[in-house]
Every structure is written in structure tokens, then in C-alpha cells.
Design a protein around this motif. Structure first.
Motif, PDB file in Angstrom:
ATOM      1  N   ARG A   1       0.852  -1.205   0.000  1.00  0.00           N
ATOM      2  CA  ARG A   1       0.000   0.000   0.000  1.00  0.00           C
ATOM      3  C   ARG A   1       0.879   1.242   0.000  1.00  0.00           C
ATOM      4  O   ARG A   1       1.685   1.434   0.878  1.00  0.00           O
ATOM      5  CB  ARG A   1      -0.911   0.048   1.234  1.00  0.00           C
ATOM      6  CG  ARG A   1      -1.812   1.297   1.228  1.00  0.00           C
ATOM      7  CD  ARG A   1      -1.951   1.921   2.604  1.00  0.00           C
ATOM      8  NE  ARG A   1      -0.699   2.259   3.222  1.00  0.00           N
ATOM      9  CZ  ARG A   1       0.017   3.378   2.964  1.00  0.00           C
ATOM     10  NH1 ARG A   1      -0.419   4.262   2.105  1.00  0.00           N
ATOM     11  NH2 ARG A   1       1.188   3.593   3.555  1.00  0.00           N
TER      12      ARG A   1
ATOM     13  N   VAL B   1      -4.906   7.807  -1.720  1.00  0.00           N
ATOM     14  CA  VAL B   1      -4.023   8.565  -0.830  1.00  0.00           C
ATOM     15  C   VAL B   1      -4.866   9.263   0.232  1.00  0.00           C
ATOM     16  O   VAL B   1      -5.954   9.760  -0.048  1.00  0.00           O
ATOM     17  CB  VAL B   1      -3.149   9.578  -1.603  1.00  0.00           C
ATOM     18  CG1 VAL B   1      -3.971  10.560  -2.419  1.00  0.00           C
ATOM     19  CG2 VAL B   1      -2.210  10.335  -0.668  1.00  0.00           C
ATOM     20  N   TRP B   2      -4.347   9.271   1.441  1.00  0.00           N
ATOM     21  CA  TRP B   2      -4.973   9.943   2.599  1.00  0.00           C
ATOM     22  C   TRP B   2      -4.684  11.430   2.489  1.00  0.00           C
ATOM     23  O   TRP B   2      -3.522  11.835   2.306  1.00  0.00           O
ATOM     24  CB  TRP B   2      -4.350   9.354   3.861  1.00  0.00           C
ATOM     25  CG  TRP B   2      -4.821   9.844   5.208  1.00  0.00           C
ATOM     26  CD1 TRP B   2      -5.330  11.068   5.536  1.00  0.00           C
ATOM     27  CD2 TRP B   2      -4.806   9.081   6.425  1.00  0.00           C
ATOM     28  NE1 TRP B   2      -5.626  11.115   6.882  1.00  0.00           N
ATOM     29  CE2 TRP B   2      -5.311   9.913   7.448  1.00  0.00           C
ATOM     30  CE3 TRP B   2      -4.406   7.773   6.751  1.00  0.00           C
ATOM     31  CZ2 TRP B   2      -5.417   9.482   8.771  1.00  0.00           C
ATOM     32  CZ3 TRP B   2      -4.511   7.355   8.064  1.00  0.00           C
ATOM     33  CH2 TRP B   2      -5.022   8.197   9.062  1.00  0.00           C
TER      34      TRP B   2
ATOM     35  N   ARG C   1       9.017   1.469   6.447  1.00  0.00           N
ATOM     36  CA  ARG C   1       9.934   2.491   6.975  1.00  0.00           C
ATOM     37  C   ARG C   1      10.407   2.087   8.380  1.00  0.00           C
ATOM     38  O   ARG C   1      10.693   2.924   9.220  1.00  0.00           O
ATOM     39  CB  ARG C   1       9.255   3.861   6.960  1.00  0.00           C
ATOM     40  CG  ARG C   1       8.831   4.276   5.547  1.00  0.00           C
ATOM     41  CD  ARG C   1       8.468   5.744   5.413  1.00  0.00           C
ATOM     42  NE  ARG C   1       7.400   6.144   6.282  1.00  0.00           N
ATOM     43  CZ  ARG C   1       6.113   5.844   6.110  1.00  0.00           C
ATOM     44  NH1 ARG C   1       5.750   5.112   5.075  1.00  0.00           N
ATOM     45  NH2 ARG C   1       5.209   6.256   6.958  1.00  0.00           N
TER      46      ARG C   1
HETATM   47  C1  FMN Z   1      -2.774  12.366   8.596  1.00  0.00           C
HETATM   48  C2  FMN Z   1      -2.223  12.259   7.202  1.00  0.00           C
HETATM   49  C3  FMN Z   1      -2.386  13.310   6.326  1.00  0.00           C
HETATM   50  C4  FMN Z   1      -1.887  13.240   5.023  1.00  0.00           C
HETATM   51  N1  FMN Z   1      -2.146  14.267   4.165  1.00  0.00           N
HETATM   52  C5  FMN Z   1      -1.715  14.186   2.879  1.00  0.00           C
HETATM   53  C6  FMN Z   1      -2.056  15.222   1.953  1.00  0.00           C
HETATM   54  O1  FMN Z   1      -2.726  16.203   2.292  1.00  0.00           O
HETATM   55  N2  FMN Z   1      -1.641  15.085   0.666  1.00  0.00           N
HETATM   56  C7  FMN Z   1      -0.905  13.996   0.247  1.00  0.00           C
HETATM   57  O2  FMN Z   1      -0.575  13.940  -0.935  1.00  0.00           O
HETATM   58  N3  FMN Z   1      -0.579  12.986   1.104  1.00  0.00           N
HETATM   59  C8  FMN Z   1      -0.977  13.063   2.398  1.00  0.00           C
HETATM   60  N4  FMN Z   1      -0.713  12.026   3.276  1.00  0.00           N
HETATM   61  C9  FMN Z   1       0.028  10.840   2.793  1.00  0.00           C
HETATM   62  C10 FMN Z   1       1.494  10.844   3.258  1.00  0.00           C
HETATM   63  O3  FMN Z   1       2.204  11.859   2.588  1.00  0.00           O
HETATM   64  C11 FMN Z   1       2.101   9.454   2.970  1.00  0.00           C
HETATM   65  O4  FMN Z   1       1.346   8.470   3.627  1.00  0.00           O
HETATM   66  C12 FMN Z   1       3.559   9.358   3.406  1.00  0.00           C
HETATM   67  O5  FMN Z   1       4.359  10.211   2.610  1.00  0.00           O
HETATM   68  C13 FMN Z   1       4.092   7.925   3.299  1.00  0.00           C
HETATM   69  O6  FMN Z   1       4.002   7.457   1.980  1.00  0.00           O
HETATM   70  P1  FMN Z   1       3.183   6.124   1.613  1.00  0.00           P
HETATM   71  O7  FMN Z   1       1.733   6.371   1.961  1.00  0.00           O
HETATM   72  O8  FMN Z   1       3.371   5.939   0.129  1.00  0.00           O
HETATM   73  O9  FMN Z   1       3.731   4.993   2.405  1.00  0.00           O
HETATM   74  C14 FMN Z   1      -1.193  12.083   4.590  1.00  0.00           C
HETATM   75  C15 FMN Z   1      -1.026  11.019   5.492  1.00  0.00           C
HETATM   76  C16 FMN Z   1      -1.548  11.100   6.765  1.00  0.00           C
HETATM   77  C17 FMN Z   1      -1.406   9.920   7.704  1.00  0.00           C
END
Ligand code: FMN
Length: 172
Positions: free
Chosen positions: A11, A117-118, A161
Motif C-alpha cells: 500500500r 491517498v490519505w 519504513r
Molecule cells: C494524517 C495524514 C495526512 C496526510 N495528508 C496528505 C495530503 O494532504 N496530501 C498527500 O498527498 N498525502 C498526504 N498524506 C500521505 C502521506 O504523505 C504518505 O502516507 C507518506 O508520505 C508515506 O508514503 P506512503 O503512503 O506511500 O507509504 C497524509 C497522510 C496522513 C497519515
């Protein structure tokens, strides 16, 4: 990495999508996955707004500063919590329950071959108020995070990570 856990390590945040829409049955499966998350005292405070309207997706992209990929996404969820329904009407429990639901949805999306993506909303006040206004949410509803979803147009490597120095055994 343990191969049996590929569904977790694989993921990744996917921010590019093809124009293909996500069908209703898949949306239902994602919602069911979200609502199978753990929840304090099973209060299930989560409430999920499903967004497929192009104009609304574009407006959401304007409100969320790091949510520009929503302009390309055919689907988004806004995962909210109802403060009146959370354990002890506690914001902390609401956030924990909704975050567990969000992660479940991200894992389910990956398992179903979608990209997601979150997108952070809470605790940024301007994002919370902007999202509430855009969708006409009542006072007690708190938008916690959005999820941008679609069929992936990018691939990323599975990874963890993990850092051993972040782990403590039996004593800090
Ligand atoms: C609380 C939270 C807020 C996030 N907000 C954003 C966002 O606004 N835009 C975005 O592109 N990614 C966002 N992310 C995703 C993170 O950037 C991403 O999960 C992190 O860089 C790790 O990468 P991966 O998800 O590919 O493992 C968010 C993640 C979390 C947990």
C-alpha cells in the motif's frame, strides 16, 4: 519483509489515476472495509461522505492544499466523525476510530487494485471549516480526513519504513 504482509507493505500513496470510474459494488466494498475497523466501545462514530460529482471533487481540491490530485480522481471519500456518537463524546476517540477506518479503506483499495491517498483535514481549522461548508455538514460532524481514489496510473515499490531505533523492549 514478510511476503504474507504484502497487502500492507504494498500500500503506497497513489496520486495519479486513469479516467476510469470506480463501480458501485467496489465503493460498497471499500465502505464495508472502513466500517470493519476497530472502534472504542464499538461506538462506530464514523460517517463517510462519498464524492463522485466532478464539480465537488474540484472544489475539494481547492480547499485541500495538498489535494490537487483530486482534479484527476473519479472518487473521493471524506471520512468524518459524529462527536455525539464517539466514546465519551471524546474527540480523541473519534479521531482514533476514524483513522482506523481510513487505514482500512486504504488497504482495501490496494487489495482491490485501486490507488488511493490519505488527505489530511483535521486539525487544520481552515480545511475543517471549508469542507464542512462545501458539503453542508452539521455542527457535530467533524471531517477527519479525505481519501482520493481511482484506478492507478502510477506504480510504487512495496516498502516499510521500519527503524530498529524506534522500538523499545520492556523498558524505554
Ligand atoms: C494524517 C495524514 C495526512 C496526510 N495528508 C496528505 C495530503 O494532504 N496530501 C498527500 O498527498 N498525502 C498526504 N498524506 C500521505 C502521506 O504523505 C504518505 O502516507 C507518506 O508520505 C508515506 O508514503 P506512503 O503512503 O506511500 O507509504 C497524509 C497522510 C496522513 C497519515
Amino acid at each position: 519483509m514478510n511476503e504474507k504482509l504484502n497487502f500492507i507493505h504494498g500500500r503506497r500513496s497513489i496520486r495519479q489515476y486513469t479516467p476510469e470510474t470506480v463501480d458501485e459494488q467496489t465503493i460498497r466494498s471499500l465502505l464495508e472495509a472502513g466500517m470493519s475497523a476497530p472502534s472504542a466501545r464499538a461506538c462506530d462514530p464514523w460517517r463517510i461522505l462519498v464524492v463522485t460529482d466532478r464539480a465537488k471533487l474540484d472544489k475539494l481540491a481547492e480547499i485541500l492544499p495538498y489535494g490537487k490530485m483530486l482534479r484527476m480522481a473519479p472518487l473521493a471519500f471524506v471520512v468524518c466523525g459524529d462527536l455525539n456518537q464517539a466514546n465519551s463524546q471524546s474527540l480523541s476517540y473519534l479521531l482514533q476510530d476514524c483513522s482506523a477506518a481510513i487505514e482500512n479503506i486504504l488497504l482495501a483499495a490496494h487489495a482491490l487494485g485501486l490507488g488511493a491517498v490519505w488527505l489530511g483535514i483535521h486539525p487544520r481549522e481552515d480545511r475543517v471549516s471549508g469542507v464542512k461548508q462545501l458539503f453542508g455538514m452539521p455542527e457535530e460532524i467533524i471531517p477527519v480526513g479525505a481519501i482520493s481514489l481511482g484506478h492507478p496510473a502510477e506504480t510504487k515499490e512495496a516498502r516499510t519504513r521500519f527503524k530498529p531505533e524506534y522500538v523499545h523492549y520492556d523498558q524505554w
